[in-house]
Design an enzyme around this catalytic site. Structure first.
Site, PDB file in Angstrom:
ATOM      1  N   PHE A   1       1.641   5.318   3.128  1.00 44.45           N
ATOM      2  CA  PHE A   1       1.588   4.448   1.942  1.00 44.45           C
ATOM      3  C   PHE A   1       1.309   5.295   0.724  1.00 44.45           C
ATOM      4  O   PHE A   1       0.711   5.841   0.599  1.00 44.45           O
ATOM      5  CB  PHE A   1       0.461   3.427   2.020  1.00 44.45           C
TER       6      PHE A   1
ATOM      7  N   TYR B   1      -7.416  -7.629   2.822  1.00 43.42           N
ATOM      8  CA  TYR B   1      -6.730  -8.955   2.230  1.00 43.42           C
ATOM      9  C   TYR B   1      -5.486  -9.219   3.264  1.00 43.42           C
ATOM     10  O   TYR B   1      -4.723  -9.989   2.877  1.00 43.42           O
ATOM     11  CB  TYR B   1      -6.215  -8.726   1.050  1.00 43.42           C
TER      12      TYR B   1
END
Lengths: 396, 396
Positions: free
Chosen positions: B112, B208
């Site tokens: 990422f 999350y």
């Protein structure tokens, strides 16, 4: 005076006089319902679409502008995120890159320890030769020499409330070629701050104290507008990237203050803070400051009249005192616990400081007199002298 | 299978099939009321006393233990805080101090981007000679030489879902004398993870996504238990200090994993997460993984049968695929918008990836068939080929 006092806007528990808004501000009444609504209607209903649809992505800058207004900063110079400690690191890392031949981070021994610790951590990463130098608050200006890269000071001393003169110190520091970083932890929402007028390069602060953002509310960072396009973010997270959703493999700093964003913002905390900040939209900071000083002067006068056991630890001159008043007492920890037990909430800072914060949004002169009466009762009757008050807990 | 599917525990909006829990998990039903209660009873009523009285101070470690259980980590090795990007920085900074003669941070181009950006930022602070080296995912092991200090990999590729073999890679990296850091962003709550068994030094992740902690929920960091007392925290904030409330002027790292704490924790976000994590208390991750694979296999089979316009971008072998399935389509952005408009929520990752996440806690095989039917309708009727779907928004 109309305009500042708004007790009805806060949840203030029955039987409590809250003189600790300098540590954690009370709950603004509007917050619970709005957070509830955000959770249900945005997270619950919009799900991932909340990032655009509910404005989550722009919230750090939007709330930054709310904060900017009360610290004398232009729109677009403040952004929210992370914690104050991390913002110290971020600002210092940018500052040392601006003055590459200088190797000293200068601070004072009155600074909040976490600021010093974060500077230590940064020094441990930088190439050899960097150091953190700590001097007494009154010796700072004399210690700024050609080795000093950045001076980092907290404007209001967390123990005594003593203030540094932001404008004069900044000018003197910059005259020596160093960069100025102000920590506004005990300034934002407490006293008048003219960041732009001070000309400082960086400022940081927190929002869970005088701004009533709630426990763990995010911090803010300010960068002077002429600098922000040239500084290099060391905490170069994706939301500070120029195009976060291009998923480039290399970092390109975002436009303006956006580059000081790091990771995914804490939307629930930011929502609580955004609601809390609405209370500040029409606040005249000069008026708030005047009200705060009035409450403090009353408190000092009444304590010195009725509670001779306590010794003023704050400056007597209100012009160089923030929005808190501290007194020394050799058994300050026990005394504060006994006072809290009777509904007057202040706090204790080692070794002997009893600290009281003054917040004219939800305190009036009747509260001050009532608090002094309770403190006087505890002290004159030695109610603090009990075993149960003497055991130090982890947080006070 | 009993035990995994618990749709009744989530708010799932009418008319939505949510295949984006790999980006932002849905709202667990219990969260709103519990956050409300925390705000009213703890912040509102206890005020500053919440730090001890409501357990706020211990929450980062308490929630850390909830997370530890589902990633194969012992109690006391995981702590919550900050954001994933900051935890990358924190782990890398500790790692490079462990291997002082080595100068390369090695990662892969499938990582990422924020992980890469944070490494870049760290390299910019360290003395000259350090570098971030990026190689293709399949070239990582060949690139570990005696200059490599630390290898940082995300276990599950955020675009394709391709996994690295945590145990084998860690072993190979450590055999070459480098330190191993795993990013579990798309692993925690998605696949079986055996952190302790892998022997890696560091791991980080966010909460999350599959853990349903809410937008901006705090990150976690894991440090192998034999190391944690010796690593030097570079982000040395006061809550990682051995005695935060002694207000020492110098940093002393806290006991164990507590030293990876930095600033004041986000209590409201942590409360939402703590409630969300209760759903995981009895989850058997092997069973969850098996359910996830079943849903994915069904999805791939039905898409390939009914939607020939899409090309599988994820590995076909479920053993090397996380809990998402990605397809390529040249107008993937527009197609995803059109699909979302019809209630099937997935997301898009540049340049051409349509990404779908599989979360057996709130998805069953009926949902998968219903989603495929909608996708097939959009694609076979070219419903995506409209101007309104082709404008790229900031977040997708």
């Amino acid at each position: 005076m109309s305009g500042i006092l708004r007790k009805e806007a806060f949840i203030l528990p029955e039987g409590v006089i809250y003189l600790d808004g300098n540590s954690l501000g009370p709950l603004p009444k509007a917050v619970a319902a709005r957070v509830q609504k955000m959770i249900a209607d945005e997270w619950g209903d919009m799900l991932i679409r909340g990032w655009n649809g509910a404005g989550w992505m722009d919230q750090p800058s939007r709330v930054g502008n709310q904060v900017a207004r009360i610290i004398g900063a232009p729109d677009g110079t403040v952004v929210m995120g992370d914690t104050l400690s991390l913002k110290v690191f971020q600002a210092l890392a940018a500052a040392v890159k601006m003055t590459p031949k200088r190797r000293v981070i200068l601070s004072d021994t009155g600074n909040f320890p976490s600021d010093l610790y974060m500077a230590e951590g940064l020094v441990g990463l930088l190439e050899q030769g960097y150091e953190l130098r700590k001097v007494a608050p009154e010796e700072v200006l004399g210690a700024v020499d050609e080795d000093v890269a950045v001076v980092m000071l907290t404007q209001v001393d967390y123990r005594t409330g003593r203030t540094h003169d932001m404008k004069a110190v900044t000018k003197a520091v910059q005259a020596k070629g160093a960069v100025m970083l102000w920590d506004l932890a005990h300034s934002a929402g407490a006293i008048e701050v003219d960041l732009a007028g001070s000309n400082c390069e960086f400022a940081i602060g927190c929002t869970y104290k005088y701004l009533n953002g709630g426990p763990g509310a995010p911090a803010f960072i300010y960068v002077r507008s002429d600098l922000v396009e040239t500084i290099e973010p060391a905490l170069s997270g994706w939301l500070g990237h120029r195009q976060p959703f291009a998923f480039d493999l290399s970092y390109k700093a975002g436009a303006g203050i956006e580059r000081m964003r790091v990771g995914t913002p804490p939307v629930i905390q930011l929502t609580a803070l955004e609601v809390a900040m609405e209370l500040w939209a029409d606040v005249d900071m000069a008026q708030l400051r005047a009200e705060s000083i009035k409450l403090q002067e009353q408190f000092i006068m009444e304590i010195e009249r009725d509670v001779p056991q306590l010794t003023l630890a704050s400056p007597r001159d209100s012009a160089v005192r923030g929005s808190q008043v501290s007194f020394r007492f050799h058994e300050g920890y026990a005394a504060m616990q006994a006072v809290i037990d009777r509904g007057v909430i202040g706090d204790f800072r080692a070794p002997d400081i009893m600290r009281f914060g003054f917040t004219p949004m939800y305190l009036d002169s009747g509260d001050i007199s009532a608090a002094v009466a309770i403190i006087a009762d505890v002290m004159s009757n030695n109610l603090w002298d009990q075993e149960k008050y003497k055991t130090k807990s982890k947080v006070t």
